[in-house]
Write an enzyme that holds these catalytic residues in place. Sequence first.
Site, PDB file in Angstrom:
ATOM      1  N   SER A 213       0.843  -1.202   0.000  1.00  0.00           N
ATOM      2  CA  SER A 213       0.000   0.000   0.000  1.00  0.00           C
ATOM      3  C   SER A 213       0.878   1.252   0.000  1.00  0.00           C
ATOM      4  CB  SER A 213      -0.942  -0.036   1.209  1.00  0.00           C
ATOM      5  OG  SER A 213      -1.908   0.974   1.108  1.00  0.00           O
ATOM      6  N   ASN A 214       0.341   2.387   0.385  1.00  0.00           N
ATOM      7  CA  ASN A 214       1.122   3.633   0.465  1.00  0.00           C
ATOM      8  C   ASN A 214       0.583   4.485   1.617  1.00  0.00           C
ATOM      9  OD1 ASN A 214      -1.027   5.489  -0.573  1.00  0.00           O
ATOM     10  ND2 ASN A 214      -0.856   4.125  -2.332  1.00  0.00           N
ATOM     11  N   HIS A 215       1.153   5.679   1.750  1.00  0.00           N
ATOM     12  CA  HIS A 215       0.866   6.491   2.949  1.00  0.00           C
ATOM     13  C   HIS A 215      -0.344   7.407   2.819  1.00  0.00           C
ATOM     14  CE1 HIS A 215       4.485   5.120   4.852  1.00  0.00           C
ATOM     15  NE2 HIS A 215       5.221   5.508   3.827  1.00  0.00           N
ATOM     16  N   SER A 216      -1.147   7.280   1.782  1.00  0.00           N
ATOM     17  CA  SER A 216      -2.287   8.200   1.652  1.00  0.00           C
ATOM     18  C   SER A 216      -3.245   8.037   2.839  1.00  0.00           C
ATOM     19  CB  SER A 216      -3.031   7.926   0.343  1.00  0.00           C
ATOM     20  OG  SER A 216      -4.237   8.646   0.334  1.00  0.00           O
ATOM     21  N   ALA A 279      -4.578   7.489  -4.097  1.00  0.00           N
ATOM     22  CA  ALA A 279      -3.235   7.015  -4.450  1.00  0.00           C
ATOM     23  C   ALA A 279      -3.376   5.524  -4.757  1.00  0.00           C
ATOM     24  CB  ALA A 279      -2.279   7.270  -3.298  1.00  0.00           C
TER      25      ALA A 279
END
Length: 406
Positions: A213-216, A279
């Site tokens: 995943s990512n930091h959004s 994102a």
Amino acid sequence: MPLQGKKILLVIAGGIAAYKSLDLIRRLRERGAKVRVIMTRAAQEFITPLAVGAVTGERPFTELFDLAAEFDIGHIRLAREPDLIAVAPATADFMAKLVHGRGDDLASTVLLATDRRILLAPAMNPAMWANPATRRNVERLQADGVTFAGPDAGEMAESGERGVGRMSEPLAIVAAIEKNLFDLPARDALAGKKIVVTSGPTREPIDPVRYISNHSSGKQGHALARMAAQAGAEVVLVSGPVSLPDPSGVKTIHVETAAQMLHATEGALPADAAIFAAAVADWRVANEASQKMKKAAGKLPTLSFAENPDILATISRHSNLRPRLVIGFAAETENLIENARAKLLKKGCDWIVANDVSTGTSTFGGTSNEVHIVTQASVDSWPMQTKESVAAGLIKKIAASLGGAR
Ligand code: PMT
């Protein structure tokens, strides 16, 4: 006089910062505002109705069951007549009451009955502001469209206490009131329009317990959805996993993966405009394991990837369901404008909102953002501001672009 003709209802709740409310009234009046005041019972322990009456030029309202006041103005008129209701100081208890829709005194009943914009200027001990219950209440109120001025950090009225919890200074509250009244999109700016917004990250599973995943955080996308709803639009928010509450007045569809986000977004069409603030993971794990992968001594797992569908490009190229206005975001770590314009052309959207996500910025997860609105012909660079303000600016620009009926 910037507030000439504006009607402000000021609710004074019971905290030591109530003494600053007298100056707030004076500042509002010298800018031309007509100020009416409700005082809670606790507020009257800190300042007197007489003092408030002296600076407003009229009797403050204090009782729900006051026959004279009810015949004179009535609590429903008090709730509907102002352009904005400010609560200063807003105590932890008063905020908790608002969250739960309690109406056990005049102030809470008026706030329950109003359809006007509400601005809170919290004031409390730093431990109360940091308390998980207050944090939850602030998030819920923001999701309900309530805006906040402060609190500030510094010395508290109680001797020896420092931290975040001081009520903002009267002039800062006045500035926040003016911003609320003049910078937000009109309440009917998007009436009759449907807007689809994507927000947050996607999660692409590796096995049943792990993912990429990512930091959004979803803060930017959720602010856009909330602001569009406050401007009168029908809004569908397609959200990846975030820890924010669903915005009030918005249909929120929760998804995990890019494939699910595409499916839900297509399902939400037709719409007048779509804003892609999510994102989305560009790749998913092609060899996703159906059971939890086991750790084996000396053996490292190998992941292989498959390309995810590009939701923005897919919707931009839809032959019959393409919204009239398609807006992408570009999260870049270098050559911000150049890369954003390349994405605009590649993905076929109308505008792209470029933001810098390089190390050291807090664009991912933070509360502020510095954006550049890139079209084929122009770049409009906005100063660093809160994600709420970015959303307000974008929604006003979208409303201007969509113009009349669908
Ligand atoms: O959520 P916050 O913490 O508030 O942070 C906000 C934000 C940084 C996530 C937001 O402002 C932002 O920049 N969102 C886009 C993030 C991104 O994935 O950018 P990108 O440059 O990789 O993608 C370009 C555009 O294509 C985006 O509109 C994206 O939603 C879309 N995209 C990308 C990949 C894909 N498979 N499908 C897509 O639709």
